[in-house]
Design a protein around this motif. Sequence first.
Motif, PDB file in Angstrom:
ATOM      1  N   ALA A  81      -9.497 -49.693  39.591  1.00  0.00           N
ATOM      2  CA  ALA A  81      -8.388 -50.157  40.288  1.00  0.00           C
ATOM      3  C   ALA A  81      -8.761 -51.184  41.487  1.00  0.00           C
ATOM      4  O   ALA A  81      -8.083 -52.124  41.800  1.00  0.00           O
ATOM      5  CB  ALA A  81      -7.631 -49.115  40.768  1.00  0.00           C
ATOM      6  N   THR A  82      -9.874 -50.975  42.225  1.00  0.00           N
ATOM      7  CA  THR A  82     -10.150 -51.938  43.064  1.00  0.00           C
ATOM      8  C   THR A  82     -10.755 -53.285  42.854  1.00  0.00           C
ATOM      9  O   THR A  82     -10.110 -54.173  43.451  1.00  0.00           O
ATOM     10  CB  THR A  82     -11.534 -51.066  43.988  1.00  0.00           C
ATOM     11  OG1 THR A  82     -11.324 -49.875  44.398  1.00  0.00           O
ATOM     12  CG2 THR A  82     -12.084 -52.069  44.978  1.00  0.00           C
ATOM     13  N   THR A  83     -11.338 -53.384  41.505  1.00  0.00           N
ATOM     14  CA  THR A  83     -11.548 -54.584  41.001  1.00  0.00           C
ATOM     15  C   THR A  83     -10.385 -55.202  40.616  1.00  0.00           C
ATOM     16  O   THR A  83     -10.395 -56.647  40.747  1.00  0.00           O
ATOM     17  CB  THR A  83     -12.720 -54.354  39.716  1.00  0.00           C
ATOM     18  OG1 THR A  83     -13.766 -53.709  40.215  1.00  0.00           O
ATOM     19  CG2 THR A  83     -13.051 -55.597  39.334  1.00  0.00           C
ATOM     20  N   LEU A  84      -9.505 -54.736  39.839  1.00  0.00           N
ATOM     21  CA  LEU A  84      -8.603 -55.223  39.432  1.00  0.00           C
ATOM     22  C   LEU A  84      -7.639 -55.624  40.378  1.00  0.00           C
ATOM     23  O   LEU A  84      -6.929 -56.892  40.163  1.00  0.00           O
ATOM     24  CB  LEU A  84      -7.598 -54.326  38.467  1.00  0.00           C
ATOM     25  CG  LEU A  84      -8.235 -53.787  36.837  1.00  0.00           C
ATOM     26  CD1 LEU A  84      -7.384 -52.857  36.184  1.00  0.00           C
ATOM     27  CD2 LEU A  84      -8.633 -55.303  36.046  1.00  0.00           C
ATOM     28  N   LEU A  85      -7.204 -55.051  41.526  1.00  0.00           N
ATOM     29  CA  LEU A  85      -6.449 -55.496  42.553  1.00  0.00           C
ATOM     30  C   LEU A  85      -7.129 -56.632  42.980  1.00  0.00           C
ATOM     31  O   LEU A  85      -6.498 -57.749  43.452  1.00  0.00           O
ATOM     32  CB  LEU A  85      -6.388 -54.449  43.566  1.00  0.00           C
ATOM     33  CG  LEU A  85      -5.699 -53.145  43.067  1.00  0.00           C
ATOM     34  CD1 LEU A  85      -5.516 -52.150  44.283  1.00  0.00           C
ATOM     35  CD2 LEU A  85      -4.035 -53.765  43.022  1.00  0.00           C
ATOM     36  N   ALA A  86      -8.283 -56.649  43.096  1.00  0.00           N
ATOM     37  CA  ALA A  86      -9.157 -58.106  43.697  1.00  0.00           C
ATOM     38  C   ALA A  86      -9.082 -59.233  42.477  1.00  0.00           C
ATOM     39  O   ALA A  86      -8.409 -60.271  43.126  1.00  0.00           O
ATOM     40  CB  ALA A  86     -10.416 -57.842  43.740  1.00  0.00           C
ATOM     41  N   ASP A  87      -8.866 -58.878  41.634  1.00  0.00           N
ATOM     42  CA  ASP A  87      -8.877 -59.846  40.452  1.00  0.00           C
ATOM     43  C   ASP A  87      -7.350 -60.428  40.332  1.00  0.00           C
ATOM     44  O   ASP A  87      -7.004 -61.759  40.356  1.00  0.00           O
ATOM     45  CB  ASP A  87      -8.987 -59.579  39.166  1.00  0.00           C
ATOM     46  CG  ASP A  87     -10.721 -59.184  38.971  1.00  0.00           C
ATOM     47  OD1 ASP A  87     -11.522 -59.746  39.890  1.00  0.00           O
ATOM     48  OD2 ASP A  87     -11.047 -58.571  38.219  1.00  0.00           O
ATOM     49  N   TRP A  88      -6.139 -59.596  40.526  1.00  0.00           N
ATOM     50  CA  TRP A  88      -4.812 -59.982  40.203  1.00  0.00           C
ATOM     51  C   TRP A  88      -4.629 -60.628  41.379  1.00  0.00           C
ATOM     52  O   TRP A  88      -3.454 -61.554  41.432  1.00  0.00           O
ATOM     53  CB  TRP A  88      -4.289 -58.621  40.048  1.00  0.00           C
ATOM     54  CG  TRP A  88      -4.401 -58.048  38.642  1.00  0.00           C
ATOM     55  CD1 TRP A  88      -4.921 -58.536  37.558  1.00  0.00           C
ATOM     56  CD2 TRP A  88      -3.944 -56.338  38.346  1.00  0.00           C
ATOM     57  NE1 TRP A  88      -5.211 -57.643  36.390  1.00  0.00           N
ATOM     58  CE2 TRP A  88      -4.611 -56.554  36.799  1.00  0.00           C
ATOM     59  CE3 TRP A  88      -3.336 -55.656  38.900  1.00  0.00           C
ATOM     60  CZ2 TRP A  88      -4.206 -55.272  36.228  1.00  0.00           C
ATOM     61  CZ3 TRP A  88      -3.249 -54.342  38.486  1.00  0.00           C
ATOM     62  CH2 TRP A  88      -3.780 -54.125  36.952  1.00  0.00           C
ATOM     63  N   GLY A  89      -4.856 -60.213  42.475  1.00  0.00           N
ATOM     64  CA  GLY A  89      -4.431 -60.970  43.668  1.00  0.00           C
ATOM     65  C   GLY A  89      -5.060 -62.353  44.054  1.00  0.00           C
ATOM     66  O   GLY A  89      -4.807 -63.210  44.726  1.00  0.00           O
ATOM     67  N   GLY A  90      -6.251 -62.440  43.195  1.00  0.00           N
ATOM     68  CA  GLY A  90      -6.902 -63.680  43.355  1.00  0.00           C
ATOM     69  C   GLY A  90      -7.644 -63.991  44.502  1.00  0.00           C
ATOM     70  O   GLY A  90      -8.069 -63.016  45.086  1.00  0.00           O
ATOM     71  N   THR A  91      -7.668 -65.142  45.003  1.00  0.00           N
ATOM     72  CA  THR A  91      -8.405 -65.407  46.326  1.00  0.00           C
ATOM     73  C   THR A  91      -7.968 -64.544  47.513  1.00  0.00           C
ATOM     74  O   THR A  91      -8.545 -64.353  48.401  1.00  0.00           O
ATOM     75  CB  THR A  91      -8.254 -67.124  46.576  1.00  0.00           C
ATOM     76  OG1 THR A  91      -8.600 -67.743  45.535  1.00  0.00           O
ATOM     77  CG2 THR A  91      -9.013 -67.246  47.869  1.00  0.00           C
ATOM     78  N   PHE A  92      -6.581 -64.509  47.347  1.00  0.00           N
ATOM     79  CA  PHE A  92      -6.090 -63.955  48.767  1.00  0.00           C
ATOM     80  C   PHE A  92      -6.298 -62.397  48.905  1.00  0.00           C
ATOM     81  O   PHE A  92      -6.182 -61.748  49.968  1.00  0.00           O
ATOM     82  CB  PHE A  92      -4.718 -64.368  48.772  1.00  0.00           C
ATOM     83  CG  PHE A  92      -4.328 -65.631  48.805  1.00  0.00           C
ATOM     84  CD1 PHE A  92      -4.907 -66.588  49.790  1.00  0.00           C
ATOM     85  CD2 PHE A  92      -3.555 -66.289  47.681  1.00  0.00           C
ATOM     86  CE1 PHE A  92      -4.677 -67.921  49.784  1.00  0.00           C
ATOM     87  CE2 PHE A  92      -3.439 -67.747  47.862  1.00  0.00           C
ATOM     88  CZ  PHE A  92      -3.867 -68.563  48.648  1.00  0.00           C
ATOM     89  N   THR A  93      -6.463 -61.442  47.814  1.00  0.00           N
ATOM     90  CA  THR A  93      -6.913 -60.369  47.951  1.00  0.00           C
ATOM     91  C   THR A  93      -8.445 -60.119  47.835  1.00  0.00           C
ATOM     92  O   THR A  93      -9.012 -58.968  48.106  1.00  0.00           O
ATOM     93  CB  THR A  93      -6.149 -59.297  46.863  1.00  0.00           C
ATOM     94  OG1 THR A  93      -6.351 -59.820  45.598  1.00  0.00           O
ATOM     95  CG2 THR A  93      -4.751 -59.293  47.186  1.00  0.00           C
ATOM     96  N   ALA A  94      -9.143 -60.708  47.276  1.00  0.00           N
ATOM     97  CA  ALA A  94     -10.540 -60.797  47.329  1.00  0.00           C
ATOM     98  C   ALA A  94     -11.175 -61.036  48.725  1.00  0.00           C
ATOM     99  O   ALA A  94     -10.375 -61.662  49.695  1.00  0.00           O
ATOM    100  CB  ALA A  94     -11.166 -61.913  46.427  1.00  0.00           C
ATOM    101  N   ALA A  95     -12.309 -60.251  48.815  1.00  0.00           N
ATOM    102  CA  ALA A  95     -13.226 -60.272  50.033  1.00  0.00           C
ATOM    103  C   ALA A  95     -14.226 -61.160  49.942  1.00  0.00           C
ATOM    104  O   ALA A  95     -14.740 -61.413  48.918  1.00  0.00           O
ATOM    105  CB  ALA A  95     -13.587 -58.950  50.465  1.00  0.00           C
ATOM    106  N   PHE A  96     -14.561 -61.693  51.150  1.00  0.00           N
ATOM    107  CA  PHE A  96     -15.741 -62.711  51.155  1.00  0.00           C
ATOM    108  C   PHE A  96     -16.312 -62.521  52.401  1.00  0.00           C
ATOM    109  O   PHE A  96     -16.014 -61.899  53.423  1.00  0.00           O
ATOM    110  CB  PHE A  96     -14.881 -64.072  51.445  1.00  0.00           C
ATOM    111  CG  PHE A  96     -14.146 -64.723  50.222  1.00  0.00           C
ATOM    112  CD1 PHE A  96     -14.760 -65.248  49.209  1.00  0.00           C
ATOM    113  CD2 PHE A  96     -12.913 -64.370  50.240  1.00  0.00           C
ATOM    114  CE1 PHE A  96     -13.909 -65.582  48.107  1.00  0.00           C
ATOM    115  CE2 PHE A  96     -11.990 -64.918  49.177  1.00  0.00           C
ATOM    116  CZ  PHE A  96     -12.723 -65.612  48.014  1.00  0.00           C
TER     117      PHE A  96
END
Length: 387
Positions: A286-301
Motif C-alpha cells: 500500500a505504501t509503495t502503490l500510494l507513492a506510485d499512484w500519486g506520482g511526483t507529488f506523493t513521492a518523497a525525496f
Amino acid sequence: MKKLGLADLIHPLAVDTFMARYWQKKPYVCHGSPQRFADIAAIPELSSIDALLEAWRGDADAWAPRDTKNPLINATARQLPAFYESGYTLYLSKVEDHVPALEPIARALERDLGLRQDDVYFEAFISQGTGSTFHFDPNVTINIQLIGSKQWSVAANQHVVNPHVGWSSGAAVNEHMQRYARQPFPTRMPSSCKSFEAKPGTLVYLHPGYWHCTLNHEPSLSLLFTINPPSWTDLLMEEIKERMLKHDAGRELAFGLGSTLGQEEKRQRLQSLIDATGEAVATLSATTLLADWGGTFTAAFERNPQIEFEIDSSRNDDMLVMKAGRKRERSILAPDARQVLQWISARKKPFHGHHAVQALGAVATARIGEILEEFAEIGLILRKNNY
C-alpha cells in the motif's frame, strides 16, 4: 497570482467545516454574487452563452427537451446554436480545452484536494426552458450558476452507494450496478427530495450517487467542476493486470471456453493463473502503490548527500554546476527550476512533492512535478517511496 481554490469556492464556509460536514456526505448549496468567483467571472468566453458557443470548436451532446422522446444527438460546433434555440440542453465536456483560462483553476482545485493532474475538469450546461431528468452521477460535482436561474431538486440515494457509473431515469441499469444496488431504482424523484432555485452566483456541491434533476425557464449557463479520480478498484486492477501480463500463460488467448473438450487441462491452466494472481497480489504494498499512484507529488525525496552543487550566474543563463568527486557537470538552469532548487537547498529533511507545490505558489504545479523528476533523473535528489 493565486488562482481560485476550494476555500474561495465554498466561502464563507471554512474548508475544515466543509470537509467534516458535507464532503461525501450531503449537498452544500451557497448563494451569492458571481463576482465572488472572480477568476471565472472575468473570463470573456464565459461572459455570455453566445461567447461560449463562439469559442467552442468541437462536438457536444444535445439533449432533447424532457417532454419529447427525441434521441440524444452529438452535434457539431456549428449546429449547437440551432439546437439551443430549439430547446435542447447542450452538454459541453472538457471546457478548459476551449477556454484555456480555466486550466490553472482546475489545477488549483486538484492541489487543494490532493488530487492528480487531470482528475478535475470542467463541464458546462446551456439550456432554455428545459433541464435534466432525475439521475445521479458517479463523480463529485461543484456546479456554479453563471447566467439565468435554474430549479433544482435533490435527494439522498438509498438505492446505491459509490456508483461506478451514472444512471438516468428510463435508462437500463448497468449489469454490475444491478449486483450491488440495494433495491430497484425508482421511476421518479424520492418524495423526500428538497427543492431550491439557483441564481447567478449559486454554488451546488453534490457527491457521487446523489439524486438530482433540474428545470429552467430562461436562458441558463452553468459551469461544473467535475472531480473524477479513478476508483480504488480501477487502480488495483491495473496493477494486477500489469503483473499478470508478465506471465506467458496469462497472455495466451482463452480458446475452448465454449466446449468441454480438454476441460481438465483448461482447469489446471486457469488454476495456475489464479495462484499466480494471488502471488502477484501478495507482492503489492500500500505504501509503495500510494507513492506510485500519486506520482511526483506523493513521492518523497531527499537531497543526494553524494552530490554537491552550485548555481553559476556569471553568464546570461544560470548554470547548474554539479560536483561528484572530481567529476563536474554543467547544465542550463531555467528560472523556475532555480526557484525549486533554492527551496530544496533550504530544507534539511526529506520532503514530499506536494510540499514544494504548497511552498512555491508562483511556479505552476505541473512544472514543479517536471522539475523534481528532472532533478531525480540527474541524481540531484533521491526518491524515497517508502518515506
